[in-house]
Scaffold this motif. Sequence first.
Motif: not given
Length: 526
Positions: A282-287, A301-307
């Motif tokens: 499956g797939t997942f885009t981050g938590a 996207g933004t480095a250092g920020a949460r997914f």
Amino acid sequence: MLHLRRRRRTAIASLAATLLVLPIAASAHAAQLDASAARSDALVARPAAVLAAPDISVAAVKAHLTQLQSIATANGGNRAHGRPGYLASVNYVKGRLDAAGFTTVVQSFTYGGATGYNLIADWPGGDVNDVLMTGAHLDSVTAGPGINDNGTGSAAILETALAVAAQDLTPGRHLRFAWWGAEEQGLRGSTHYVNSLTAAARAQITGYLNFDMVGSPNPGYFVYDGDNSDGTGSGPGPAGSAVIESVIEGYFAGIGVPTRGTDFDGRSDYGPFIARGIPAGGTFTGAEGTKTSAQAALWGGTAGARFDPCYHAACDTTSNVDDTALDRNSDAIAHTVWTLSAGSGGGPGTPVWADGFETATGWTVNPSAADTATSGGWERGTPGATSSGTATQLTARTGTYDLVTGAAAGSSAGANDVDGGITSVRSPAITLPSSGTLTLSFAYYLAHLNNASSGDYLRVRVVGTTTGTVLTVSGAASNRAASWSTASADVSAFAGQSVRILVDAADASTASLVEAAIDDVVITQS
């Protein structure tokens, strides 16, 4: 997606369950070649009908998210286990599936003093001894409406199921979809479902696809690491998981989106399935994890920020979704279901090897150093469409790449076609299982103009301890337009062997125009 620290590996005690067992419409396996045709010296391929995976409308998926948001808003701001918003969510999804022609079952269980529900939906037809299951958890945490976690996965698989109905798909494998309850309490619903099955019923499930958080606002593109190729974490999934991973990675490669592996770490509903040896992916885009600088360079996207900055929070609303990630993952889900269901002609069975050519896997051109073609040799490439009054070369059947004779379009239709003799290409070694019915399936075309002859051909063979021809298409003195067809052959005669697939194309006529291509090669076991 639950917090890792909340996962429980121990058996769930005191589950009082009620399962309404409804009959599932069954059909025989898709017709297989007669066993006598599987002799290693004379294998014969059969054509099969093709239906391409649809483009899943992100607007339709978002419409489901709007409904889930409205349900949460009307029910205390959440859709959590034991709360009215969860049952209302089940009823919404069930109503859409019932109207589309699915057979639905609501399975109840008890956890934490509250009743939970799994929704199981079966599409009529396909081999009920070879079930491809697709699931997502439908519950939220109590803190918020859970639109990314996991309205996105639930809505995406719902729209995929509705697309199955809209196309009236007739796959070889039986298709089953599931929406799990109480995942946020420790995978309670999916664990109850798997534990409630008899051993025979569990054996019927030959693959499980899981989609949990597929629209994170600062997204990554993670694919469950079925073969442990990243060399870290919990190790590979059960045999067959790597094939699922390959199909998903191939889709994303085809649209130019790089992916990275993510471990089977027990945080979502694949857990009970892989614990029972069922292949999963499956797939997942981050938590709640933080996107690194390298990941931001890869995906934006933004480095250092949460997914997902609203993970398990009240702000996980319809505003907490990245439309591009949701759109890409929804299409990847449909592509994977269509590909692995064998609805495009692959025949029923569990995939044991597949190659869509979106990544280089080690095919060797001119493996015997005996090719005579002076141009138009086989290559893994991005083909340019060509024609000379009739189509002579097509773009890839799926994705961007295929095996093709002379990929570049050139200055004319005959610029890069096969000339001067034979060109060949051979697969990497493939270790086949020692049991079951083994089926090789693939897409192909041979195109030529009316200056061709019966000496021109496309040929596919399997080479093990013996050699068997699975397809031969001969030329003729007439125009043959390039058109993707599919074929499959019983290759059980090679069970237990290490084999290679050998593909030849030949221009044996004077000044004839010959083109050929191969795509979507799959070997299944049933």
